[in-house]
Design an enzyme around this catalytic site. Structure first.
Site, short mmCIF file in Angstrom:
data_model
loop_
_atom_site.label_atom_id
_atom_site.label_comp_id
_atom_site.label_asym_id
_atom_site.label_seq_id
_atom_site.Cartn_x
_atom_site.Cartn_y
_atom_site.Cartn_z
CD GLN A 203 -3.59 -4.33 6.64
OE1 GLN A 203 -3.65 -3.30 6.00
NE2 GLN A 203 -3.95 -5.51 6.12
CG ASP B 179 -9.79 -0.36 4.76
OD1 ASP B 179 -9.56 -0.81 3.63
OD2 ASP B 179 -9.09 -0.58 5.76
CE LYS C 81 -3.75 -2.54 2.22
NZ LYS C 81 -4.49 -2.89 3.44
N1 GUN Z 1 -6.91 -7.07 5.94
C1 GUN Z 1 -7.19 -7.83 4.86
N2 GUN Z 1 -7.79 -7.08 3.91
C2 GUN Z 1 -7.88 -5.83 4.41
C3 GUN Z 1 -8.40 -4.61 3.90
O1 GUN Z 1 -8.92 -4.51 2.78
N3 GUN Z 1 -8.29 -3.54 4.71
C4 GUN Z 1 -7.75 -3.62 5.96
N4 GUN Z 1 -7.71 -2.52 6.69
N5 GUN Z 1 -7.26 -4.72 6.46
C5 GUN Z 1 -7.34 -5.82 5.68
#
Ligand code: GUN
Length: 280
Positions: free
Chosen positions: A97, A120, A53
């Site tokens: 996350q 998100d 990211k």
């Molecule tokens: N963990 C697995 N997929 C995601 C996601 O799309 N966003 C976040 N914040 N954590 C994750």
């Protein structure tokens, strides 16, 4: 027939180059989009996702910062970090996350993220908007899959879509996005009785369970579009999805590889949402 691969890496690069243009346009107006990622604990998979990211943001001129907290962090400590980011004018998007270490109250922490910075799409307000069919921040993985479907230009209206997996991050929001396009949507789980009876009807099959080899060629309708969200590491260290690629490839019309399929699209859509949060 051999399925055409939907190249998530190439499509993500295309989305990111559109992001670059939008970020540049924002910069000329004096705004540099900024993303903050809150990473709690040392889950190696989470660490790898966060790295991707941050790299994607850097490639398109989006500022990013990672706030790392130890697995022993208290609820109050995590909440304090989120509240600080909520009022930081250089930060337009906040992502916590997941999964969070055991002992932390995940819904309570997600509720702290200001809805306008919730790139998100996990805040209850944004989830509610998604339920109503209009959301500012569609969750990144389902949004990425919709972009993949749009890239192959197949009609979804009235078609059978089957989603295996009912997670809040992927399965449920994906079902809602498909419903929003007038698909006929069935949501299955790993416990569905006679899963194959459902999957064989699917024109679009989304597999998001986290079990390698769950979907085999005999479970797929010839010509179907199969989107594989699974990321599993085998004993010999390879990354594989939930779809048995070798047996499904000769049956499906389109298929996403793992790696290089849905994963890069998740990252690209996060950048899209961050730029949108910054007003781009
Ligand atoms: N963990 C697995 N997929 C995601 C996601 O799309 N966003 C976040 N914040 N954590 C994750």
């Amino acid at each position: 027939m051999t399925a055409q691969r939907i190249d998530g890496k190439a499509l993500a690069d295309q989305v990111l180059s559109e992001c670059r243009a939008r970020a540049d346009a924002l910069a000329t107006r004096g705004t540099r989009p900024g993303l903050a990622v809150v990473l709690v604990g040392d889950n190696p998979a989470s660490r790898a996702y966060v790295r991707n990211k941050v790299r994607a943001c850097g490639a398109v001129g989006v500022h990013s910062e990672v706030i790392e907290l130890p697995a022993s962090a208290s609820q109050a400590e995590v909440v304090e970090v989120v509240r600080r980011l909520n009022v930081d004018p250089s930060i337009h998007g906040i992502l916590v996350q997941l999964p969070l270490p055991a002992g932390l109250d995940e819904p309570a922490i997600l509720a702290e993220v200001m809805a306008a910075k919730d790139v998100d799409g996990f805040h209850a307000l944004n989830r509610g908007d998604l339920f109503s069919g209009h959301t500012r921040f569609p969750p990144c993985t389902p949004a990425g899959m919709m972009r993949m479907l749009d890239s192959i230009d197949v009609p979804l209206r009235g078609r059978e879509a089957v989603v295996i997996g009912r997670s809040n991050t992927v399965g449920k929001p994906m079902a809602l996005l498909l419903l929003g396009r007038d698909a006929t949507v069935t949501v299955c789980t790993s416990k569905t009785v006679d899963l194959a009876a459902h999957t064989r009807r699917a024109d679009v099959l989304v597999v998001a369970v986290g079990r390698p080899g769950l979907v085999t060629g005999d479970m797929v309708k010839p010509g179907a579009i199969v989107l594989d969200v699974g990321i599993n590491r085998t004993d010999d260290g390879r990354l594989v999805g939930d779809v048995d690629f070798a047996s499904v490839e000769p049956v499906a019309g389109y298929l996403t590889p793992v790696p290089g399929g849905v994963g890069p699209m998740t990252v690209a859509m996060l950048v899209v949402n961050t730029i949108a949060a910054a007003g781009g």
